[in-house]
Write an enzyme that holds these catalytic residues in place. Structure first.
Site, mmCIF file in Angstrom:
data_model
loop_
_atom_site.group_PDB
_atom_site.id
_atom_site.type_symbol
_atom_site.label_atom_id
_atom_site.label_comp_id
_atom_site.label_asym_id
_atom_site.label_seq_id
_atom_site.Cartn_x
_atom_site.Cartn_y
_atom_site.Cartn_z
ATOM 1 N N ASN A 1 29.876 17.437 -34.735
ATOM 2 C CA ASN A 1 31.231 17.641 -35.232
ATOM 3 C C ASN A 1 32.273 17.124 -34.247
ATOM 4 O O ASN A 1 33.306 16.612 -34.649
ATOM 5 C CB ASN A 1 31.440 19.118 -35.539
ATOM 6 C CG ASN A 1 30.597 19.541 -36.721
ATOM 7 O OD1 ASN A 1 30.837 19.122 -37.836
ATOM 8 N ND2 ASN A 1 29.573 20.336 -36.467
ATOM 9 N N HIS B 1 31.315 18.913 -23.434
ATOM 10 C CA HIS B 1 31.661 17.643 -24.065
ATOM 11 C C HIS B 1 32.527 16.869 -23.071
ATOM 12 O O HIS B 1 33.533 17.404 -22.595
ATOM 13 C CB HIS B 1 32.494 17.854 -25.330
ATOM 14 C CG HIS B 1 31.845 18.768 -26.330
ATOM 15 N ND1 HIS B 1 30.787 18.374 -27.125
ATOM 16 C CD2 HIS B 1 32.106 20.046 -26.661
ATOM 17 C CE1 HIS B 1 30.436 19.389 -27.904
ATOM 18 N NE2 HIS B 1 31.207 20.412 -27.634
ATOM 19 N N ALA C 1 35.817 22.551 -31.769
ATOM 20 C CA ALA C 1 35.390 22.904 -30.426
ATOM 21 C C ALA C 1 36.132 22.163 -29.323
ATOM 22 O O ALA C 1 35.870 22.405 -28.142
ATOM 23 C CB ALA C 1 33.888 22.629 -30.300
HETATM 24 N N1 LIG Z 1 34.361 21.230 -35.997
HETATM 25 C C1 LIG Z 1 33.608 21.759 -35.029
HETATM 26 O O1 LIG Z 1 33.882 21.628 -33.832
HETATM 27 C C2 LIG Z 1 32.373 22.531 -35.420
HETATM 28 C C3 LIG Z 1 31.694 23.259 -34.453
HETATM 29 C C4 LIG Z 1 30.576 23.991 -34.832
HETATM 30 C C5 LIG Z 1 30.120 23.931 -36.132
HETATM 31 N N2 LIG Z 1 30.769 23.189 -37.057
HETATM 32 C C6 LIG Z 1 30.252 23.071 -38.439
HETATM 33 O O2 LIG Z 1 30.697 24.162 -39.213
HETATM 34 C C7 LIG Z 1 29.715 24.447 -40.222
HETATM 35 C C8 LIG Z 1 29.381 25.955 -40.209
HETATM 36 O O3 LIG Z 1 28.863 26.291 -38.939
HETATM 37 P P1 LIG Z 1 28.248 27.757 -38.636
HETATM 38 O O4 LIG Z 1 27.879 27.750 -37.211
HETATM 39 O O5 LIG Z 1 29.132 28.803 -39.187
HETATM 40 O O6 LIG Z 1 26.914 27.672 -39.515
HETATM 41 P P2 LIG Z 1 25.991 28.888 -40.013
HETATM 42 O O7 LIG Z 1 24.671 28.260 -40.337
HETATM 43 O O8 LIG Z 1 26.045 30.030 -39.092
HETATM 44 O O9 LIG Z 1 26.701 29.306 -41.398
HETATM 45 C C9 LIG Z 1 26.808 28.443 -42.509
HETATM 46 C C10 LIG Z 1 26.929 29.323 -43.758
HETATM 47 O O10 LIG Z 1 27.222 28.463 -44.866
HETATM 48 C C11 LIG Z 1 26.332 28.738 -45.941
HETATM 49 N N3 LIG Z 1 26.129 27.493 -46.675
HETATM 50 C C12 LIG Z 1 25.498 26.372 -46.240
HETATM 51 N N4 LIG Z 1 25.537 25.420 -47.195
HETATM 52 C C13 LIG Z 1 26.212 25.946 -48.242
HETATM 53 C C14 LIG Z 1 26.565 25.461 -49.518
HETATM 54 N N5 LIG Z 1 26.228 24.229 -49.914
HETATM 55 N N6 LIG Z 1 27.249 26.274 -50.349
HETATM 56 C C15 LIG Z 1 27.569 27.536 -49.972
HETATM 57 N N7 LIG Z 1 27.255 28.067 -48.769
HETATM 58 C C16 LIG Z 1 26.588 27.269 -47.908
HETATM 59 C C17 LIG Z 1 25.058 29.266 -45.284
HETATM 60 O O11 LIG Z 1 24.314 30.088 -46.173
HETATM 61 C C18 LIG Z 1 25.621 30.060 -44.095
HETATM 62 O O12 LIG Z 1 25.917 31.389 -44.454
HETATM 63 C C19 LIG Z 1 28.500 23.554 -39.912
HETATM 64 O O13 LIG Z 1 28.549 22.385 -40.738
HETATM 65 C C20 LIG Z 1 28.720 23.146 -38.492
HETATM 66 O O14 LIG Z 1 28.144 21.881 -38.225
HETATM 67 C C21 LIG Z 1 31.904 22.518 -36.730
#
Ligand SMILES: NC(=O)c1ccc[n+]([C@@H]2O[C@H](COP(=O)([O-])OP(=O)(O)OC[C@H]3O[C@@H](n4cnc5c(N)ncnc54)[C@H](O)[C@@H]3O)[C@@H](O)[C@H]2O)c1
Length: 268
Positions: free
Chosen positions: A189, A219, A120
């Site tokens: 994150n 942020h 992000a």
């Molecule tokens: N780097 C960044 O700036 C940033 C920003 C936003 C989110 N994220 C991270 O990215 C990740 C995904 O975010 P999102 O918004 O797509 O989440 P989301 O909840 O919309 O989707 C996550 C998906 O992963 C699946 N999942 C969860 N744990 C699992 C596992 N152990 N094995 C298999 N599948 C699994 C869930 O069923 C879901 O379909 C989160 O950890 C979030 O914190 C990072």
């Protein structure tokens, strides 16, 4: 993993949620020319997946690169095994990297390579370069979100209601990035990626603000040290299907994938 032929890299996406769906959709449209999506992994069944839904072991066997868009536990529980199997790992859940011992182990494990997406925010390259030159004196990440995005499962009903009922900006958390990643794993994150860039999670102070007027997630990253003073302000639109995630993140993941595959474009 260094590819010796010009064949497209085989990609498995882990996590078919708000980030993973867009990454999958765009990969299928050819957003990363050197990449071919071969599998999707998710803990829940996917209706009509566009490529086979498999378990993580099958995905590792079938791919060159694992793109994690699922959660910290996938990185913590499987990161080292993925790299030891010679697969590259692209991480979205940067919060997993706030444990310095784990981050150090991942850096050293191979032959697969690990890369954390910029996600992000931007400016991480500058912070990392300044940090290579000399340790920062202070680093602060102040994140402001809609109140509901900061409510956590461990909060009691009274605390959750206090946050969701806030009518003015309210400081919900203040502490270091390691504590913040434990208590607010889905919201940290950015602080985690900054910690990784400045190579010290304990140095990074995190402030989380719930603001009912925050239509954009903001942020403000401030860092001071021997190489200079830096302040970045980033305001992102939340994703339409998950207000905890910014809509930009899957596009950052795709760009990071291009970098990993050696096609970074003009700005890497
Ligand atoms: N780097 C960044 O700036 C940033 C920003 C936003 C989110 N994220 C991270 O990215 C990740 C995904 O975010 P999102 O918004 O797509 O989440 P989301 O909840 O919309 O989707 C996550 C998906 O992963 C699946 N999942 C969860 N744990 C699992 C596992 N152990 N094995 C298999 N599948 C699994 C869930 O069923 C879901 O379909 C989160 O950890 C979030 O914190 C990072």
């Amino acid at each position: 993993m260094t590819r010796l032929t010009a064949a497209p890299a085989k990609i498995a996406v882990v996590g078919y949620g708000s980030i993973g769906r867009t990454v999958v959709e765009r990969l299928l449209l050819g957003a990363v020319p050197d990449a071919r999506l071969v599998a999707i992994v998710d803990q829940d069944p996917i209706t009509n997946p566009p490529v086979p839904q498999v378990d993580l072991d099958e995905a590792v066997a079938a791919s060159d690169v694992i793109v994690e868009c699922a959660g910290q536990s996938v990185v913590v529980d499987h990161g080292e095994a993925i790299l030891e199997a010679g697969r590259d790992l692209l991480i979205s859940s940067a919060g997993a990297l706030t444990d310095p011992d784990f981050a150090q182990r991942l850096r050293k494990t191979g032959p697969g390579r690990v890369l954390c997406t910029t996600g992000a925010i931007g400016g991480l390259d500058l912070l990392a370069a300044a940090s290579d030159a000399a340790a920062f004196d202070t680093v602060t990440v102040r994140t402001t979100k809609k109140p509901a995005a900061l409510v956590q499962p461990w909060m009691d009903a009274e605390r959750a209601a206090e946050i969701t009922g806030a009518t003015l900006p309210m400081l919900v958390f203040e502490g270091d990035a390691t504590q913040a990643a434990r208590l607010f794993p889905r919201s940290l994150n950015v602080a985690a990626a900054v910690s990784f860039a400045v190579q010290d999670a304990h140095l990074v102070r995190v402030e989380l603000v719930a603001d009912p007027g925050a239509d954009l997630t903001r942020h403000v990253i401030s860092a001071r040290g021997p190489m200079g003073r830096y302040e970045f302000q980033i305001e992102n639109l939340p994703s339409a299907d998950n207000p905890r995630t910014s809509g930009i993140v899957p596009f950052a993941v795709l760009r990071s994938l291009s970098t990993l595959l050696g096609r970074p474009g003009l700005i890497g």
